[in-house]
Every structure is written in C-alpha cells, then in structure tokens.
Design a protein around this motif. Structure first.
Motif, PDB file in Angstrom:
ATOM      1  N   SER A   8      40.858  11.093  12.416  1.00 12.18           N
ATOM      2  CA  SER A   8      40.186  10.818  13.707  1.00 12.18           C
ATOM      3  C   SER A   8      39.383   9.450  13.659  1.00 12.18           C
ATOM      4  O   SER A   8      39.365   8.505  14.411  1.00 12.18           O
ATOM      5  CB  SER A   8      39.633  11.997  14.139  1.00 12.18           C
ATOM      6  OG  SER A   8      39.008  11.748  15.749  1.00 12.18           O
ATOM      7  N   PRO A   9      38.510   9.514  12.725  1.00 13.51           N
ATOM      8  CA  PRO A   9      37.423   8.315  12.708  1.00 13.51           C
ATOM      9  C   PRO A   9      38.373   6.996  12.131  1.00 13.51           C
ATOM     10  O   PRO A   9      37.717   6.095  12.642  1.00 13.51           O
ATOM     11  CB  PRO A   9      36.455   8.706  11.496  1.00 13.51           C
ATOM     12  CG  PRO A   9      36.590  10.078  11.308  1.00 13.51           C
ATOM     13  CD  PRO A   9      37.850  10.407  11.544  1.00 13.51           C
ATOM     14  N   LEU A  10      39.251   7.224  11.501  1.00 14.76           N
ATOM     15  CA  LEU A  10      40.022   5.978  11.278  1.00 14.76           C
ATOM     16  C   LEU A  10      40.596   5.478  12.464  1.00 14.76           C
ATOM     17  O   LEU A  10      40.975   3.970  12.406  1.00 14.76           O
ATOM     18  CB  LEU A  10      41.010   6.299  10.370  1.00 14.76           C
ATOM     19  CG  LEU A  10      40.692   6.747   8.938  1.00 14.76           C
ATOM     20  CD1 LEU A  10      41.769   7.169   7.853  1.00 14.76           C
ATOM     21  CD2 LEU A  10      39.545   5.966   7.979  1.00 14.76           C
ATOM     22  N   ILE A  11      41.078   6.115  13.294  1.00 13.92           N
ATOM     23  CA  ILE A  11      41.663   5.481  14.345  1.00 13.92           C
ATOM     24  C   ILE A  11      41.259   5.700  15.931  1.00 13.92           C
ATOM     25  O   ILE A  11      41.752   5.771  16.924  1.00 13.92           O
ATOM     26  CB  ILE A  11      43.313   6.388  14.695  1.00 13.92           C
ATOM     27  CG1 ILE A  11      43.149   7.853  14.965  1.00 13.92           C
ATOM     28  CG2 ILE A  11      44.033   6.025  13.276  1.00 13.92           C
ATOM     29  CD1 ILE A  11      44.465   8.411  14.952  1.00 13.92           C
ATOM     30  N   THR A  12      39.975   5.798  15.863  1.00 14.53           N
ATOM     31  CA  THR A  12      38.907   5.818  16.792  1.00 14.53           C
ATOM     32  C   THR A  12      38.728   4.274  17.311  1.00 14.53           C
ATOM     33  O   THR A  12      37.858   3.519  16.297  1.00 14.53           O
ATOM     34  CB  THR A  12      37.565   6.527  16.687  1.00 14.53           C
ATOM     35  OG1 THR A  12      38.067   7.804  16.407  1.00 14.53           O
ATOM     36  CG2 THR A  12      36.695   6.602  17.869  1.00 14.53           C
ATOM     37  N   PRO A  13      38.822   3.957  18.482  1.00  9.87           N
ATOM     38  CA  PRO A  13      38.667   2.201  18.573  1.00  9.87           C
ATOM     39  C   PRO A  13      37.013   2.099  18.465  1.00  9.87           C
ATOM     40  O   PRO A  13      36.340   2.712  19.062  1.00  9.87           O
ATOM     41  CB  PRO A  13      39.102   2.275  20.196  1.00  9.87           C
ATOM     42  CG  PRO A  13      40.119   3.331  20.401  1.00  9.87           C
ATOM     43  CD  PRO A  13      39.591   4.404  19.523  1.00  9.87           C
ATOM     44  N   THR A  14      36.930   1.087  17.768  1.00 10.42           N
ATOM     45  CA  THR A  14      35.459   0.652  17.743  1.00 10.42           C
ATOM     46  C   THR A  14      35.294  -0.846  18.223  1.00 10.42           C
ATOM     47  O   THR A  14      34.101  -0.868  18.747  1.00 10.42           O
ATOM     48  CB  THR A  14      35.261   0.956  16.080  1.00 10.42           C
ATOM     49  OG1 THR A  14      35.566   2.007  15.625  1.00 10.42           O
ATOM     50  CG2 THR A  14      33.782   0.382  16.068  1.00 10.42           C
ATOM     51  N   ILE A  15      36.184  -1.842  17.889  1.00 14.17           N
ATOM     52  CA  ILE A  15      35.786  -3.104  18.058  1.00 14.17           C
ATOM     53  C   ILE A  15      36.929  -3.617  18.972  1.00 14.17           C
ATOM     54  O   ILE A  15      38.234  -3.449  18.738  1.00 14.17           O
ATOM     55  CB  ILE A  15      35.818  -3.822  16.959  1.00 14.17           C
ATOM     56  CG1 ILE A  15      34.468  -3.466  16.284  1.00 14.17           C
ATOM     57  CG2 ILE A  15      35.497  -5.566  17.180  1.00 14.17           C
ATOM     58  CD1 ILE A  15      34.375  -4.175  14.628  1.00 14.17           C
TER      59      ILE A  15
END
Length: 93
Positions: A8-15
C-alpha cells in the motif's frame, strides 16, 4: 508474495507526475492523471489504476506493471535502445 499492508505505501500517489506523460509515446486521451509513489508510477487508464516501473541499462529496457484491482500484471524485457518495453507494457493495459 507481498502482503497488502506492505504494498500500500509503495503505490499510494504522492507526487503529481503529469509532466512525465510527455515522455510516453502514447496518446494522452485515455490517461487521466499520473502520480509517483515510492518508486512506482501510477496512472488511471479509463477507470483502472495502473502501477508500473521502467528501467534501462546498457541497451536493455524493462517494464513491470500491474493493475492492483484486477490482480493482473506483466513484465517485459527488451534488448533495445528504444522505449519498446514501456510502450508495449502500457498498451497491454
């Protein structure tokens, strides 16, 4: 197999990565937005989320991508200087 909590944290939109769409050799119409997470690019093609990463080293290109909601993915390896793997990988979706 990676647990959902770890993925989940790897594929959570950030930028926001809409600017990266200029480098893709694809029509922009089906792609609504692009985002960068922790090492992964994400975009919506139609109503589906596509997560992918590409690479290049000494004449070899690669693409790994998947649709988390559909539980399907693809890995492409190409002996090429051109962006063959990325273009074909995104066309798969």
């Amino acid at each position: 197999i990676m647990p959902k909590e770890a993925l989940s944290p790897l594929i959570t939109p950030t930028i926001n990565a809409n600017k990266s769409l200029e480098f893709l050799d694809m029509p922009r119409a089906p792609i609504q937005e692009a985002w960068y997470g922790l090492g992964w690019l994400m975009m919506n093609i139609g109503s589906e989320k596509v997560v992918y990463h590409t690479g290049y080293l000494n004449g070899v290109r690669n693409f790994i991508g998947f649709m988390p909601n559909q539980k399907i993915g693809i890995v492409l390896l190409a002996n090429s200087e051109r962006k063959v793997a990325s273009k074909l990988g995104l066309e798969f979706f």
